[in-house]
Motif scaffolding. Sequence first.
Motif, short mmCIF file in Angstrom:
data_model
loop_
_atom_site.label_atom_id
_atom_site.label_comp_id
_atom_site.label_asym_id
_atom_site.label_seq_id
_atom_site.Cartn_x
_atom_site.Cartn_y
_atom_site.Cartn_z
N HIS A 42 -16.22 46.01 -11.64
CA HIS A 42 -17.67 46.12 -11.76
C HIS A 42 -18.39 45.56 -10.53
N ALA A 43 -17.66 44.96 -9.58
CA ALA A 43 -18.27 44.46 -8.35
C ALA A 43 -18.04 45.50 -7.25
N THR A 44 -19.05 46.32 -7.01
CA THR A 44 -18.89 47.44 -6.08
C THR A 44 -19.02 46.97 -4.63
N ARG A 45 -18.49 47.79 -3.75
CA ARG A 45 -18.54 47.48 -2.31
C ARG A 45 -19.95 47.69 -1.77
N GLU A 46 -20.53 48.84 -2.06
CA GLU A 46 -21.83 49.18 -1.48
C GLU A 46 -22.96 48.35 -2.07
N GLY A 47 -23.05 48.31 -3.38
CA GLY A 47 -24.20 47.66 -4.01
C GLY A 47 -24.09 46.16 -4.14
N ASP A 48 -22.88 45.65 -4.31
CA ASP A 48 -22.70 44.23 -4.60
C ASP A 48 -22.18 43.44 -3.40
N PHE A 49 -21.11 43.92 -2.77
CA PHE A 49 -20.57 43.19 -1.62
C PHE A 49 -21.53 43.25 -0.44
N PHE A 50 -21.96 44.49 -0.09
CA PHE A 50 -22.92 44.63 1.01
C PHE A 50 -24.37 44.53 0.52
N GLY A 51 -24.55 44.15 -0.73
CA GLY A 51 -25.88 43.97 -1.28
C GLY A 51 -26.13 42.52 -1.63
N GLU A 52 -25.70 42.11 -2.83
CA GLU A 52 -25.98 40.76 -3.31
C GLU A 52 -25.28 39.69 -2.47
N LEU A 53 -23.99 39.88 -2.16
CA LEU A 53 -23.28 38.86 -1.39
C LEU A 53 -23.86 38.74 0.01
N GLN A 54 -24.21 39.85 0.61
CA GLN A 54 -24.83 39.80 1.94
C GLN A 54 -26.16 39.05 1.89
N ARG A 55 -26.94 39.29 0.83
CA ARG A 55 -28.22 38.60 0.69
C ARG A 55 -28.00 37.10 0.52
N MET A 56 -27.02 36.72 -0.29
CA MET A 56 -26.73 35.30 -0.50
C MET A 56 -26.34 34.62 0.81
N LEU A 57 -25.48 35.29 1.57
CA LEU A 57 -25.04 34.70 2.84
C LEU A 57 -26.20 34.56 3.83
N SER A 58 -27.08 35.55 3.84
CA SER A 58 -28.21 35.52 4.79
C SER A 58 -29.18 34.38 4.49
N GLU A 59 -29.20 33.90 3.26
CA GLU A 59 -30.11 32.83 2.87
C GLU A 59 -29.50 31.45 3.01
N MET A 60 -28.22 31.37 3.35
CA MET A 60 -27.57 30.06 3.48
C MET A 60 -27.72 29.52 4.89
N PRO A 61 -28.18 28.30 5.04
CA PRO A 61 -28.38 27.74 6.38
C PRO A 61 -27.08 27.56 7.16
N GLU A 62 -25.96 27.37 6.45
CA GLU A 62 -24.70 27.17 7.16
C GLU A 62 -24.07 28.47 7.65
N VAL A 63 -24.68 29.61 7.28
CA VAL A 63 -24.17 30.92 7.70
C VAL A 63 -25.03 31.44 8.86
N THR A 64 -24.38 31.78 9.96
CA THR A 64 -25.10 32.31 11.13
C THR A 64 -24.40 33.57 11.63
N GLU A 65 -25.12 34.31 12.46
CA GLU A 65 -24.58 35.52 13.11
C GLU A 65 -23.97 36.49 12.10
N LEU A 66 -24.66 36.69 11.00
CA LEU A 66 -24.19 37.62 9.96
C LEU A 66 -24.30 39.06 10.47
#
Length: 711
Positions: free
Chosen positions: A114-138
Amino acid sequence: MASVQQNGQRYGITEPISLGGPTELDVVKTRELEKYLQDVGLYESKEEAVRREEVLGRLDQIVKTWIKTISRAKGLNDQLLHEANAEIFTFGSYRLGVHGPGADIDTLCVGPRHATREGDFFGELQRMLSEMPEVTELHPVPDAHVPLMGFKLNGVSIDLLYAQLPLWVIPKDLDISQDSILQNADEQTVRSLNGCRVTDQILRLVPNIENFRTTLRCMRFWAKRRGVYSNVSGFLGGINWALLVARICQLYPNALPNMLASRFFRVYTQWRWPNPVLLCSMDEGSLGLQVWDPRRNPKDRLHMMPIITPAYPCMNSSYNVSASTLRIMTGEFQRGKDICEAMEANKADWDTLFEPFAFFEAYKNYLQIDISAANVDDLRKWKGWVESRLRQLTLKIERHTYDMLQCHPHPHDFQDASRPLHCSYFMGLQRKQGVPAAEGEPFDIRRTVEEFKHTVNGYMLWIPGMEISVSHIKRRSLPSFVFPGGVRPSHASKGTWDSKRRAEHRVSSTASAATTTTATTTNEASSESKAGSNSPGDEKKRKRGDDETLADQLRNSKHVAVPVPTENGEGGSPDPSVGSICSSPLKDSCTNGKSDPINKDPQENAVVLSKEDAPESHPIEKIATPQAPTSEETEELEGNSFDFGNQVTATATIPPFEATTSNGSPFSNEALEELEVVPMRQPEVTHRASVQQRKPIIKLNFTSLGKTNGK
């Protein structure tokens, strides 16, 4: 540790070449090698190792939080929500244990159905990473052959892939080495899983992991210093070098890294490409996935240097290798073999083996590919696209000139500090070794360059500001930013192994040219003295002599690249150093020895190789190319210790190839020197393939070698 012979375990698909253990000298030399690798900074500190472990633990927490979030958002019941899980696996150099300081970590996230590549991995997970201060150069790359997200987590570079399994719950003890894990998985998931599966299988198939790791560190460092470490440029990448080293470890299971490095060069100098390198027998599996098989897949027959992955589905990991890059690598293998032999005689050391390749001293002519973009983000995207296409320029030049013009791509890009939004790539150019430069015969690659630029400009994400230009540049006009420190050296390198070999070659070439001139004069005088004979007997002798001369030319066709039709319709490459098959694009322009008509009208921004020198600033430049040093003939392996086959055996599940060895099996079980080329034999050339048909389709102007060397 008990030897392989003592514990009865055999690694690989053939018997080892030698079960001999190390000598005292091997122990000493191996310690010297390990110290050398440490001194050049190939090992990370304990502090950095701990930090990597912490980063991986943090990444595991992030993906587990992500899977809980999307499971709750999709309304899964309480039990599935409680059991929702995602697992992180590592692969590549980090998993193999050969990574260095600052290297990125290749990671794989395995998630449920139920965790899709397009909608969830490149969607929700990407959004979460972009909002984390310890994550750079995403940097997400969803449209790549293997989709991934690149980023830095607490300063550590991460490449994160995703595999979506058809399971509702991912168990914590998931074993991805089982083939059943691939059942009902989509193609992108299979490719993503392949990295981890291959890495783990390599570690299972080597007799001594520590010796394997030290040897692999050595060979990776050597390949980078010699400019042959780059999969995207048509050379070999990390996984390719790991497979080659692993095969040597199988053949010498009790040897230390000192001997393994030496045997690496000795074995692969003699390898009869395109015979494949295999660590284990190829399993066709039961899932119906396509595996590398030149008997069934026509494209597989075109691979120049097959290095097959050991995990199902078995694939060729080195499909990017071209005739030019294979020629360069085999030359480097020969150099390594010579130096290792000199080291055994105390005439060389590790510094000699690891001497950097003087790329900008090796040729007199280069292609310079310049790219630019409007901003840093656009340049990164544009650069990635152009790099993935550069190999096509090498292939196009090979195809359009029938390998008469050889290209040597530099594996890295160069940037001018004064132009931050620009980037440059370089390719060395030289005439094929052994082919004389014909006076007045032009070689024109303008159309080739225009085709390449047209292909590159077809980038789907192209936007205004993304530019590319290709021009010829002579060695004396190379920009200063390609040299260390931005300072052009005042003179060529002296005292290095390569410079000594070049000097020896110049001496031998001069002597050879003088001998050839004397022999030609003698033959002409002899021919004039016999010209008056017209008897029937003399006529028969002349005819027989002409037939023998043609036969000799065909037998020696390794010196002239002739497109030859084969049984399966592919063009043949007469150069034995690159096997009997040609690069894929060659078949498009080789049909019964004829070529398509070529438009010879001048084009703007073209690259012309001609006899005269043009102004250095003009975009259409003319090149005088020197004859490159002739490589030594390949020596055969000698001695009883080399009594082994071609690393491939016929199994019950694999029928024989159409092109077989002399004993009827698809791969020879005789000594290495008796190996035949697989999957295709060198086609026999008919009399229709005359010497006159050996002209390149697209012509390039060269100054005669005499004039060039006199400059």
